[in-house]
Write a protein that holds these residues in place. Sequence first.
Motif, PDB file in Angstrom:
ATOM      1  N   GLU A  77       0.785  -1.414  -0.390  1.00  0.00           N
ATOM      2  CA  GLU A  77      -0.057   0.297  -0.185  1.00  0.00           C
ATOM      3  C   GLU A  77       1.073   1.219  -0.240  1.00  0.00           C
ATOM      4  O   GLU A  77      -0.034   2.322  -0.442  1.00  0.00           O
ATOM      5  N   ALA A  78       2.075   1.348  -0.140  1.00  0.00           N
ATOM      6  CA  ALA A  78       3.158   2.068   0.655  1.00  0.00           C
ATOM      7  C   ALA A  78       4.273   1.720   0.674  1.00  0.00           C
ATOM      8  O   ALA A  78       4.744   0.919   0.879  1.00  0.00           O
ATOM      9  N   SER A  79       5.406   2.378   0.166  1.00  0.00           N
ATOM     10  CA  SER A  79       6.835   2.608  -0.264  1.00  0.00           C
ATOM     11  C   SER A  79       7.555   2.128   1.246  1.00  0.00           C
ATOM     12  O   SER A  79       6.953   2.719   2.541  1.00  0.00           O
ATOM     13  N   GLY A  80       7.996   1.108   1.577  1.00  0.00           N
ATOM     14  CA  GLY A  80       8.207   0.227   2.774  1.00  0.00           C
ATOM     15  C   GLY A  80       7.603  -0.969   3.199  1.00  0.00           C
ATOM     16  O   GLY A  80       7.221  -1.509   3.912  1.00  0.00           O
ATOM     17  N   GLY A  81       6.214  -0.238   2.751  1.00  0.00           N
ATOM     18  CA  GLY A  81       5.238  -1.445   3.875  1.00  0.00           C
ATOM     19  C   GLY A  81       5.220  -3.495   3.487  1.00  0.00           C
ATOM     20  O   GLY A  81       5.394  -3.389   2.371  1.00  0.00           O
ATOM     21  N   PRO A  82       4.067  -3.675   4.007  1.00  0.00           N
ATOM     22  CA  PRO A  82       4.789  -4.826   4.146  1.00  0.00           C
ATOM     23  C   PRO A  82       3.671  -5.482   2.559  1.00  0.00           C
ATOM     24  O   PRO A  82       2.857  -5.169   1.792  1.00  0.00           O
ATOM     25  N   LEU A  83       3.545  -6.485   1.926  1.00  0.00           N
ATOM     26  CA  LEU A  83       3.463  -6.983   1.141  1.00  0.00           C
ATOM     27  C   LEU A  83       1.932  -8.225   1.616  1.00  0.00           C
ATOM     28  O   LEU A  83       2.325  -8.520   2.409  1.00  0.00           O
ATOM     29  N   MET A  84       1.279  -7.495   0.866  1.00  0.00           N
ATOM     30  CA  MET A  84      -0.095  -8.500   1.062  1.00  0.00           C
ATOM     31  C   MET A  84      -0.769  -8.708  -0.147  1.00  0.00           C
ATOM     32  O   MET A  84      -0.339  -8.499  -0.900  1.00  0.00           O
ATOM     33  N   GLY A  85      -1.825  -9.228   0.237  1.00  0.00           N
ATOM     34  CA  GLY A  85      -2.763  -9.883  -1.373  1.00  0.00           C
ATOM     35  C   GLY A  85      -3.364 -11.102  -1.088  1.00  0.00           C
ATOM     36  O   GLY A  85      -2.677 -11.821   0.239  1.00  0.00           O
ATOM     37  N   VAL A  86      -4.044 -11.919  -1.946  1.00  0.00           N
ATOM     38  CA  VAL A  86      -3.900 -13.297  -2.093  1.00  0.00           C
ATOM     39  C   VAL A  86      -3.332 -13.698  -2.080  1.00  0.00           C
ATOM     40  O   VAL A  86      -3.234 -15.167  -0.929  1.00  0.00           O
ATOM     41  N   ASP A  87      -2.062 -14.083  -3.168  1.00  0.00           N
ATOM     42  CA  ASP A  87      -1.608 -15.083  -3.036  1.00  0.00           C
ATOM     43  C   ASP A  87      -0.141 -14.708  -1.754  1.00  0.00           C
ATOM     44  O   ASP A  87      -0.143 -15.759  -1.764  1.00  0.00           O
ATOM     45  N   PRO A 227      -7.870  -8.020 -10.518  1.00  0.00           N
ATOM     46  CA  PRO A 227      -6.830  -6.550 -10.769  1.00  0.00           C
ATOM     47  C   PRO A 227      -8.185  -5.014 -11.143  1.00  0.00           C
ATOM     48  O   PRO A 227      -8.296  -3.958 -10.397  1.00  0.00           O
ATOM     49  N   GLN A 228      -8.876  -5.932 -11.746  1.00  0.00           N
ATOM     50  CA  GLN A 228     -10.126  -5.066 -12.107  1.00  0.00           C
ATOM     51  C   GLN A 228     -11.333  -4.843 -10.985  1.00  0.00           C
ATOM     52  O   GLN A 228     -11.947  -3.652 -11.383  1.00  0.00           O
ATOM     53  N   ALA A 229     -11.661  -5.454 -10.071  1.00  0.00           N
ATOM     54  CA  ALA A 229     -12.434  -5.315  -8.948  1.00  0.00           C
ATOM     55  C   ALA A 229     -11.425  -4.588  -8.220  1.00  0.00           C
ATOM     56  O   ALA A 229     -12.538  -3.858  -6.984  1.00  0.00           O
ATOM     57  N   TYR A 230      -9.974  -5.222  -8.025  1.00  0.00           N
ATOM     58  CA  TYR A 230      -9.972  -4.208  -7.057  1.00  0.00           C
ATOM     59  C   TYR A 230      -9.792  -2.952  -7.267  1.00  0.00           C
ATOM     60  O   TYR A 230      -9.889  -1.751  -6.933  1.00  0.00           O
ATOM     61  N   GLN A 231      -9.435  -2.211  -8.669  1.00  0.00           N
ATOM     62  CA  GLN A 231      -9.249  -0.648  -8.995  1.00  0.00           C
ATOM     63  C   GLN A 231     -10.697  -0.176  -8.886  1.00  0.00           C
ATOM     64  O   GLN A 231     -10.691   1.188  -8.440  1.00  0.00           O
ATOM     65  N   MET A 232     -11.996  -0.711  -9.234  1.00  0.00           N
ATOM     66  CA  MET A 232     -12.805  -0.411  -9.721  1.00  0.00           C
ATOM     67  C   MET A 232     -13.367  -0.028  -7.596  1.00  0.00           C
ATOM     68  O   MET A 232     -14.182   1.078  -7.236  1.00  0.00           O
ATOM     69  N   LYS A 233     -12.511  -1.031  -6.925  1.00  0.00           N
ATOM     70  CA  LYS A 233     -13.220  -0.113  -5.171  1.00  0.00           C
ATOM     71  C   LYS A 233     -12.051   0.272  -4.486  1.00  0.00           C
ATOM     72  O   LYS A 233     -12.278   1.366  -4.163  1.00  0.00           O
ATOM     73  N   VAL A 234     -10.705   0.757  -5.398  1.00  0.00           N
ATOM     74  CA  VAL A 234     -10.368   1.739  -4.404  1.00  0.00           C
ATOM     75  C   VAL A 234     -10.712   3.035  -5.574  1.00  0.00           C
ATOM     76  O   VAL A 234     -10.194   4.360  -4.627  1.00  0.00           O
ATOM     77  N   GLU A 235     -11.057   3.308  -6.732  1.00  0.00           N
ATOM     78  CA  GLU A 235     -11.187   4.131  -6.983  1.00  0.00           C
ATOM     79  C   GLU A 235     -13.114   4.673  -7.179  1.00  0.00           C
ATOM     80  O   GLU A 235     -13.404   4.519  -9.235  1.00  0.00           O
ATOM     81  N   PRO A 236     -13.604   4.392  -6.934  1.00  0.00           N
ATOM     82  CA  PRO A 236     -15.114   4.263  -7.241  1.00  0.00           C
ATOM     83  C   PRO A 236     -15.805   5.743  -7.771  1.00  0.00           C
ATOM     84  O   PRO A 236     -15.677   6.142  -8.083  1.00  0.00           O
ATOM     85  N   GLY A 237     -16.348   5.092  -9.367  1.00  0.00           N
ATOM     86  CA  GLY A 237     -16.651   5.341 -10.551  1.00  0.00           C
ATOM     87  C   GLY A 237     -16.049   5.938 -11.268  1.00  0.00           C
ATOM     88  O   GLY A 237     -16.063   6.612 -12.399  1.00  0.00           O
ATOM     89  N   VAL A 238     -14.639   5.589 -11.267  1.00  0.00           N
ATOM     90  CA  VAL A 238     -13.682   5.871 -12.233  1.00  0.00           C
ATOM     91  C   VAL A 238     -13.372   5.545 -13.801  1.00  0.00           C
ATOM     92  O   VAL A 238     -13.188   5.688 -15.005  1.00  0.00           O
ATOM     93  N   TRP A 239     -13.499   3.932 -13.108  1.00  0.00           N
ATOM     94  CA  TRP A 239     -12.921   2.759 -14.068  1.00  0.00           C
ATOM     95  C   TRP A 239     -14.442   2.197 -14.369  1.00  0.00           C
ATOM     96  O   TRP A 239     -15.714   1.931 -12.908  1.00  0.00           O
ATOM     97  N   LYS A 286     -12.397 -13.006   2.275  1.00  0.00           N
ATOM     98  CA  LYS A 286     -11.498 -11.712   2.476  1.00  0.00           C
ATOM     99  C   LYS A 286     -11.717 -11.028   1.361  1.00  0.00           C
ATOM    100  O   LYS A 286     -11.959  -8.967   1.887  1.00  0.00           O
ATOM    101  N   TRP A 287     -11.096 -11.092   0.141  1.00  0.00           N
ATOM    102  CA  TRP A 287     -10.404 -10.414  -1.252  1.00  0.00           C
ATOM    103  C   TRP A 287     -11.608 -10.317  -1.885  1.00  0.00           C
ATOM    104  O   TRP A 287     -11.071  -9.738  -2.451  1.00  0.00           O
ATOM    105  N   ASN A 288     -12.967 -10.639  -1.653  1.00  0.00           N
ATOM    106  CA  ASN A 288     -13.905 -10.124  -2.035  1.00  0.00           C
ATOM    107  C   ASN A 288     -13.750 -11.517  -3.265  1.00  0.00           C
ATOM    108  O   ASN A 288     -14.261 -10.615  -4.963  1.00  0.00           O
ATOM    109  N   LEU A 289     -13.132 -12.604  -3.930  1.00  0.00           N
ATOM    110  CA  LEU A 289     -12.670 -13.578  -4.819  1.00  0.00           C
ATOM    111  C   LEU A 289     -13.829 -14.112  -4.505  1.00  0.00           C
ATOM    112  O   LEU A 289     -12.779 -15.477  -4.881  1.00  0.00           O
TER     113      LEU A 289
END
Length: 303
Positions: A77-87, A227-239, A286-289
């Motif tokens: 989520e930010a430089s130096g932050g922990p790696l996260m995600g489904v995998d 990645p599409q589902a994620y992008q539409m979640k973090v930027e609602p209405g943009v994509w 947890k990841w809506n997948l």
Amino acid sequence: MSNKTIAGLLAGAVLALTAGCGSPETAGTTTAAAPTQSVPAGTANPEIHAMLPQKIRDRGYLVNTVQSPNAPMEYTEASGGPLMGVDVDLVQALGEVLGVQVKTSVVNDFTQLIPSVQTKRTDIVMSAVKDLKERQASVSFVDYFLTGDQFITTAAQAPSFRSVADLCGKTVVAANGTSYFSVIEKLSADHCAGRQPIKSLGAVSAAEQLIQVKQGRAVANLTGLEPQAYQMKVEPGVWAPTAGEPFDRAPYGVVFGKDDEQLGKAIQAGLNELIKTGVYQKILAKWNLSAAAVDEATINGGK
């Protein structure tokens, strides 16, 4: 995507980290290390642990490599932050079942993933890699996730591209080293007869691909559903998804060496244990997948 969000994703792709295994990666790569989980005593499944190759049991850890950023599968989520995600969640849970630690290295270029298995710089790759028949000639896969492809564009442009044919003569962007370029070529052949073909543009990270669309260098991005589902979640209405329904449903697989059948069977058994106990399903939810879940982990099931 806000400038701050794009900057964070791009920064995550160039983290200078310490390599977790083997020789240094080639130029343009950043290696290393996502958090290494502890495996508490008694959490391993003894039968599945015994399936691992002796060298991995002896050293007590499994080396994994991922390409990041590729939200929501693996990203920071930010430089130096922990790696996260489904995998990331799945491979850590897998390590607990196998009774070994997982040391994860990070590269910023998808094209380096399969070669890292072939050259034995890593034991496995669990990083949203499609199990495709042509890839099975050089590596093997334990299939664990069902993805699909679709175009995404800005919400403002989406009504202009109601079908693949509307993309004929236009430029679309996709990740370097992926199978999407052959997909684009096939879509052009199927839908653009007598017209200009769909043009393709390559980019490295998910953030860079979306920048190409926002800046008008491409009209759409071809990528996976997650990645599409994620992008539409973090930027609602943009994509918005565009150019028809998802297609080419296919499995993601944990990549392992053609000569490492024992390791592949251990990974398969570990994933099936996670499915049996419900841990796998909880991680996907947890990841809506949840829609991407498989009923059983299989080997080399890709077409």
